[in-house]
Design a protein around this motif. Structure first.
Motif, PDB file in Angstrom:
ATOM      1  N   PHE A 236       0.854  -1.196   0.114  1.00 50.79           N
ATOM      2  CA  PHE A 236      -0.121   0.014   0.199  1.00 50.79           C
ATOM      3  C   PHE A 236       0.889   1.292   0.038  1.00 50.79           C
ATOM      4  CE2 PHE A 236      -2.706  -2.918   2.587  1.00 50.79           C
ATOM      5  CZ  PHE A 236      -3.731  -3.335   1.382  1.00 50.79           C
ATOM      6  N   THR A 237       0.416   2.366  -0.673  1.00 50.91           N
ATOM      7  CA  THR A 237       0.785   3.701  -0.352  1.00 50.91           C
ATOM      8  C   THR A 237       0.045   4.812  -0.594  1.00 50.91           C
ATOM      9  OG1 THR A 237       2.550   5.282  -1.551  1.00 50.91           O
ATOM     10  CG2 THR A 237       1.507   3.684  -2.952  1.00 50.91           C
ATOM     11  N   VAL A 238       0.413   5.797  -0.576  1.00 46.81           N
ATOM     12  CA  VAL A 238      -0.910   6.934  -0.708  1.00 46.81           C
ATOM     13  C   VAL A 238      -1.146   7.180  -2.107  1.00 46.81           C
ATOM     14  CG1 VAL A 238       0.280   8.270   1.554  1.00 46.81           C
ATOM     15  CG2 VAL A 238       1.209   8.716  -0.964  1.00 46.81           C
ATOM     16  N   TRP A 261     -16.080  12.798   2.952  1.00 47.94           N
ATOM     17  CA  TRP A 261     -14.477  12.850   3.310  1.00 47.94           C
ATOM     18  C   TRP A 261     -13.818  12.155   2.306  1.00 47.94           C
ATOM     19  CZ3 TRP A 261     -11.766  15.977   6.949  1.00 47.94           C
ATOM     20  CH2 TRP A 261     -12.374  16.624   7.987  1.00 47.94           C
ATOM     21  N   LEU A 262     -12.459  12.365   1.779  1.00 46.42           N
ATOM     22  CA  LEU A 262     -11.610  11.744   1.182  1.00 46.42           C
ATOM     23  C   LEU A 262     -10.619  11.439   2.354  1.00 46.42           C
ATOM     24  CD1 LEU A 262     -11.727  13.522  -2.349  1.00 46.42           C
ATOM     25  CD2 LEU A 262     -12.858  11.356  -1.631  1.00 46.42           C
ATOM     26  N   VAL A 263     -10.260  10.180   2.565  1.00 50.22           N
ATOM     27  CA  VAL A 263      -9.247  10.039   3.766  1.00 50.22           C
ATOM     28  C   VAL A 263      -8.288   9.119   3.124  1.00 50.22           C
ATOM     29  CG1 VAL A 263      -9.022   8.883   6.028  1.00 50.22           C
ATOM     30  CG2 VAL A 263     -11.127  10.091   5.138  1.00 50.22           C
ATOM     31  N   VAL A 264      -6.936   9.484   3.378  1.00 52.07           N
ATOM     32  CA  VAL A 264      -5.697   9.090   2.967  1.00 52.07           C
ATOM     33  C   VAL A 264      -5.533   7.733   4.230  1.00 52.07           C
ATOM     34  CG1 VAL A 264      -3.211   9.000   3.014  1.00 52.07           C
ATOM     35  CG2 VAL A 264      -4.442  10.811   1.755  1.00 52.07           C
ATOM     36  N   GLU A 265      -5.637   6.592   3.887  1.00 55.71           N
ATOM     37  CA  GLU A 265      -5.446   5.602   4.934  1.00 55.71           C
ATOM     38  C   GLU A 265      -4.305   4.613   4.018  1.00 55.71           C
ATOM     39  OE1 GLU A 265      -7.999   2.115   7.117  1.00 55.71           O
ATOM     40  OE2 GLU A 265      -7.683   2.301   4.976  1.00 55.71           O
ATOM     41  N   ALA A 266      -3.196   4.681   4.057  1.00 55.96           N
ATOM     42  CA  ALA A 266      -2.083   3.892   3.495  1.00 55.96           C
ATOM     43  C   ALA A 266      -1.312   3.203   4.474  1.00 55.96           C
ATOM     44  CB  ALA A 266      -1.294   4.523   2.489  1.00 55.96           C
ATOM     45  N   GLU A 267      -1.810   2.044   4.848  1.00 59.06           N
ATOM     46  CA  GLU A 267      -0.656   1.247   5.845  1.00 59.06           C
ATOM     47  C   GLU A 267       0.676   0.980   5.276  1.00 59.06           C
ATOM     48  OE1 GLU A 267      -4.534  -1.142   6.452  1.00 59.06           O
ATOM     49  OE2 GLU A 267      -3.770   0.111   4.744  1.00 59.06           O
ATOM     50  N   GLN A 268       1.724   1.506   5.974  1.00 60.59           N
ATOM     51  CA  GLN A 268       3.038   1.568   5.514  1.00 60.59           C
ATOM     52  C   GLN A 268       3.875   1.402   6.888  1.00 60.59           C
ATOM     53  OE1 GLN A 268       4.508   3.410   1.647  1.00 60.59           O
ATOM     54  NE2 GLN A 268       3.000   4.976   2.159  1.00 60.59           N
ATOM     55  N   ASP A 269       5.160   0.975   6.605  1.00 64.33           N
ATOM     56  CA  ASP A 269       6.046   0.764   7.739  1.00 64.33           C
ATOM     57  C   ASP A 269       6.592   2.261   7.880  1.00 64.33           C
ATOM     58  OD1 ASP A 269       8.081   0.580   9.519  1.00 64.33           O
ATOM     59  OD2 ASP A 269       8.712  -1.391   8.598  1.00 64.33           O
ATOM     60  N   PRO A 270       6.346   2.950   8.942  1.00 65.73           N
ATOM     61  CA  PRO A 270       6.754   4.456   9.098  1.00 65.73           C
ATOM     62  C   PRO A 270       8.058   4.645   9.039  1.00 65.73           C
ATOM     63  CG  PRO A 270       5.823   3.735  11.484  1.00 65.73           C
ATOM     64  CD  PRO A 270       5.557   2.570  10.200  1.00 65.73           C
ATOM     65  N   ALA A 271       8.864   3.234   9.532  1.00 66.45           N
ATOM     66  CA  ALA A 271      10.381   3.448   9.362  1.00 66.45           C
ATOM     67  C   ALA A 271      11.044   3.248   8.016  1.00 66.45           C
ATOM     68  CB  ALA A 271      10.904   2.225  10.146  1.00 66.45           C
ATOM     69  N   VAL A 272      10.165   2.911   7.194  1.00 67.54           N
ATOM     70  CA  VAL A 272      10.570   3.039   5.823  1.00 67.54           C
ATOM     71  C   VAL A 272       9.980   4.172   5.017  1.00 67.54           C
ATOM     72  CG1 VAL A 272      10.439   1.554   3.642  1.00 67.54           C
ATOM     73  CG2 VAL A 272      10.796   0.581   5.859  1.00 67.54           C
ATOM     74  N   ALA A 273       8.595   4.348   5.166  1.00 62.91           N
ATOM     75  CA  ALA A 273       7.845   5.537   4.371  1.00 62.91           C
ATOM     76  C   ALA A 273       7.824   6.650   5.319  1.00 62.91           C
ATOM     77  CB  ALA A 273       6.587   4.952   4.013  1.00 62.91           C
ATOM     78  N   HIS A 274       8.727   7.612   5.404  1.00 63.30           N
ATOM     79  CA  HIS A 274       8.658   8.806   6.425  1.00 63.30           C
ATOM     80  C   HIS A 274       7.337   9.255   6.402  1.00 63.30           C
ATOM     81  CE1 HIS A 274       9.497  13.079   7.435  1.00 63.30           C
ATOM     82  NE2 HIS A 274      10.108  12.269   8.394  1.00 63.30           N
ATOM     83  N   PRO A 275       6.625   9.359   7.545  1.00 61.05           N
ATOM     84  CA  PRO A 275       5.165   9.667   7.617  1.00 61.05           C
ATOM     85  C   PRO A 275       4.775  11.067   7.302  1.00 61.05           C
ATOM     86  CG  PRO A 275       5.669   8.612   9.684  1.00 61.05           C
ATOM     87  CD  PRO A 275       6.925   8.757   8.912  1.00 61.05           C
ATOM     88  N   LEU A 276       5.522  12.053   7.481  1.00 62.22           N
ATOM     89  CA  LEU A 276       5.214  13.664   7.225  1.00 62.22           C
ATOM     90  C   LEU A 276       5.359  13.711   5.392  1.00 62.22           C
ATOM     91  CD1 LEU A 276       4.305  16.477   7.800  1.00 62.22           C
ATOM     92  CD2 LEU A 276       6.599  16.859   8.074  1.00 62.22           C
ATOM     93  N   THR A 277       6.385  13.067   5.096  1.00 58.84           N
ATOM     94  CA  THR A 277       6.921  13.066   3.554  1.00 58.84           C
ATOM     95  C   THR A 277       5.266  12.275   2.932  1.00 58.84           C
ATOM     96  OG1 THR A 277       9.113  12.958   3.913  1.00 58.84           O
ATOM     97  CG2 THR A 277       8.385  12.255   1.769  1.00 58.84           C
ATOM     98  N   TYR A 278       4.981  11.103   3.156  1.00 62.54           N
ATOM     99  CA  TYR A 278       3.916  10.677   2.490  1.00 62.54           C
ATOM    100  C   TYR A 278       2.657  11.228   2.666  1.00 62.54           C
ATOM    101  CZ  TYR A 278       6.813   7.028   0.540  1.00 62.54           C
ATOM    102  OH  TYR A 278       7.544   6.319  -0.419  1.00 62.54           O
ATOM    103  N   ALA A 279       2.558  11.890   4.016  1.00 64.44           N
ATOM    104  CA  ALA A 279       1.398  12.408   4.344  1.00 64.44           C
ATOM    105  C   ALA A 279       1.121  13.772   3.288  1.00 64.44           C
ATOM    106  CB  ALA A 279       1.279  13.062   5.695  1.00 64.44           C
ATOM    107  N   ARG A 280       2.346  14.494   3.220  1.00 63.90           N
ATOM    108  CA  ARG A 280       2.381  15.592   2.249  1.00 63.90           C
ATOM    109  C   ARG A 280       2.054  15.090   0.925  1.00 63.90           C
ATOM    110  NH1 ARG A 280       7.641  18.699   4.903  1.00 63.90           N
ATOM    111  NH2 ARG A 280       6.289  20.403   6.005  1.00 63.90           N
TER     112      ARG A 280
END
Length: 299
Positions: A236-238, A261-280
């Motif tokens: 999964f990804t954003v 609502w349109l909700v981003v819900e993308a299960e990823q390992d936050p140690a691999v996929a930097h949360p703020l980077t992927y949220a943006r």
């Protein structure tokens, strides 16, 4: 009509595998979600469940409560028992202004078991369908009377994950049962989000936007892996970082006057996929897809 953009805390900390982002405080999730440009959050396991406590926390960040997951067990308990079980969750959602409840039947589910492959997802016999659907209708009617509509979440590893199972669900339930359209879970189960949206536009009351990395999904299926192994491998990804056609999907949502609502819900390992980077990235892509599709975004 307009939509709002929300995010699920799974980007930072995972409910099905709490070790992922286990040390990340709720404050970081909320602050970075707001920084990324989202207007609201769904619930996660680190959120207080008292509206008197959670309300001021969300307000301090300028965030709304979008919705929250509820684990139903209607195959093993009556509608009356389920209603009693969900009342605290319903009270929290209603008190903080959420109008949709993410609702999923979890009896015999396997998505939280790392050693059980998705090929072992549970199914319902005819007798179980006949037991489940009337109970779901009764629970949904009650929730709607309270001002919060069920948004049924078809989900990998549960009794309703495929397009055919969604068809059976929709055929056997009343309009009080809304449908949560999750693009990633549907594609992961071999379904077509565009087709499902067209069929059930009037029933869709919540949308989860998670994209799929095609090669990882193929590997999960080819090697008969579990849901959680898929998450760890980056299935999964954003939105906009995989291969799902969101612009076409959003055009259909606009044509059907979707206004939730349109909700981003993308299960990823936050140690691999930097949360703020992927949220943006997820927020920027949603804004772009909405603009291309003619969907107005309310900040």
């Amino acid at each position: 009509m307009s939509v709002r953009l929300g995010i699920n805390p799974l980007t930072w900390t995972n409910d099905d595998m709490p070790s992922l982002g286990g040390d990340t405080p709720l404050e970081v999730c909320l602050a970075e979600g707001k920084q990324a440009g989202f207007s609201g959050f769904e619930l996660g396991h680190k959120f207080p469940r008292d509206p008197a406590v959670l309300g001021p926390i969300l307000e301090s960040h300028g965030l709304a409560l979008v919705s929250g997951w509820y684990s139903s067990e209607l195959l093993t308990r009556s509608a009356e028992e389920e209603i009693e079980a969900l009342k605290p969750h319903l009270h929290l959602l209603k008190s903080l202004g959420a109008t949709a409840m993410v609702f999923c039947e979890v009896t015999h589910c396997v998505h939280g078991q790392r050693d059980v492959p998705l090929s072992h997802s549970p199914t319902m016999s005819e007798a179980k369908w006949q037991r489940f659907l009337p109970r779901l209708n009764e629970v949904a009617d009650y929730c709607q009377e309270q001002g919060v509509q069920i948004a049924y979440h078809h989900h990998l590893g549960t009794v309703i994950e495929t397009e055919e199972e969604i068809d059976r669900l929709m055929a056997g339930t009343r309009p009080s049962v809304g449908l949560l359209l999750d693009s990633g879970h549907l594609v992961g189960a071999g379904g077509d989000p565009l087709a499902v949206q067209q069929k059930y536009a009037e029933r869709i009351n919540h949308v989860h936007c998670k994209d799929i990395r095609r090669e990882v999904l193929a590997d999960v299926r080819n090697r008969d892996l579990s849901f959680l192994e898929g998450v760890l491998n980056g299935m999964f990804t954003v939105p906009g970082d995989g291969y799902i056609d969101y612009t076409s999907l959003f055009r259909q949502l606009a044509a059907s006057d979707y206004a939730g609502w349109l909700v981003v819900e993308a299960e990823q390992d936050p140690a691999v996929a930097h949360p703020l980077t992927y949220a943006r990235l997820g927020r920027d892509n949603l804004k772009r897809f909405c603009a291309e599709a003619g969907l107005t975004v309310t900040e």
